[in-house]
Design an enzyme around this catalytic site. Structure first.
Site: not given
Ligand code: CIR
Length: 256
Positions: A60, A66, A85, A160, A247
């Protein structure tokens, strides 16, 4: 100068975290092409891209939003809610340290940048499956000294806060009212996503230009009808990984 920090897509993105979406095959080559277009769009809107080193083992890692919250005064390095992560933050901290004093969210706190919506000196933080009470309290304590007001917003059935609401104009939010309650934003106007596009609320405002996903044409019409200039880009492969427009970058002023 406006910086957009980005990171290349991991070849293992197919093994990403998924919370609300079923796993479907991701075309990594197409995802990389879409990511390049995303970077080009940011450049066209005046951002200078700072490329973080690739993290091929972290599925990710392209979703850099994030990992941090960058304000003019300080950068907060998060502790992402998904354990897989957490290693992503190391290289981000190293790079952001060139621009800001760093403060780190400490265990047991968790926080994902996708849960943070800043509007002026108010910071709305989503209480979600990724961001817990300890993480939110830590933001509150740290940022109070810089004059920020923190508002905790419960988030419904989505990953989120910014899956449900983003800023699309000076005092206008694009929102999915089924995922987040408007009462938390008393001074704002609202545009609602189209019913058939529940995940359309995630957009990225740079200056007065708005970047939107091409997956949501009905919502785009609604924005344009309200006089909002929209640039649509195709991020279909990133969406399969539950990613969206905000993101894939950390946007901030270099202050230099
Ligand atoms: C997750 O689930 O953490 C990642 N597959 C996707 C994160 C997306 N982040 C965001 O929209 N800020």
């Amino acid at each position: 100068m406006l910086i957009a920090m980005t990171r290349p897509i991991s070849p293992k993105m197919g093994q990403c975290e998924l919370t609300y979406l079923p796993r479907v095959e991701i075309d990594i080559e197409l995802a990389c092409a879409q990511h390049r277009e995303y970077e080009k769009t940011l450049e066209a809107l005046g951002c200078s891209i700072v490329h973080l080193s690739a993290e091929p083992e972290l599925p990710d890692s392209v979703f850099v939003e994030d990992t941090a919250l960058v304000l003019d005064e300080v950068a907060l390095i998060t502790r992402p809610g998904a354990e897989s992560r957490r290693l992503e933050t190391e290289s981000v901290a190293k790079r952001l340290g060139e621009y800001r004093e760093l403060i780190f969210i400490q265990p047991p706190g968790t926080l994902d940048g996708g849960d943070v919506l800043r509007i002026g000196k108010t910071i709305y933080v989503g209480s979600s499956s990724r961001s817990n009470a300890s993480g939110i309290n830590q933001i509150l304590t740290v940022l109070a000294r810089f004059g920020y007001r923190i508002v905790t917003v419960p988030v419904g059935e989505c990953l989120h806060l910014k899956s449900a609401v983003t800023q699309v104009g000076h005092s206008t939010l694009l929102i999915n009212r089924r995922l987040v309650v408007t009462d938390y934003f008393p001074e704002m106007d609202f545009i609602e996503v189209a019913d058939e596009e529940p995940l359309a609320a995630n957009t990225l405002l740079i200056g007065n230009q708005l970047i939107c996903s091409a997956s949501f044409p009905r919502t785009r019409e609604r924005l344009e009808a309200r006089g909002i200039g929209v640039r649509c880009i195709d991020v279909s492969e990133l969406e399969k990984a539950e990613g969206a427009i905000t993101c894939c970058s950390l946007i901030f002023d270099s202050l230099q």
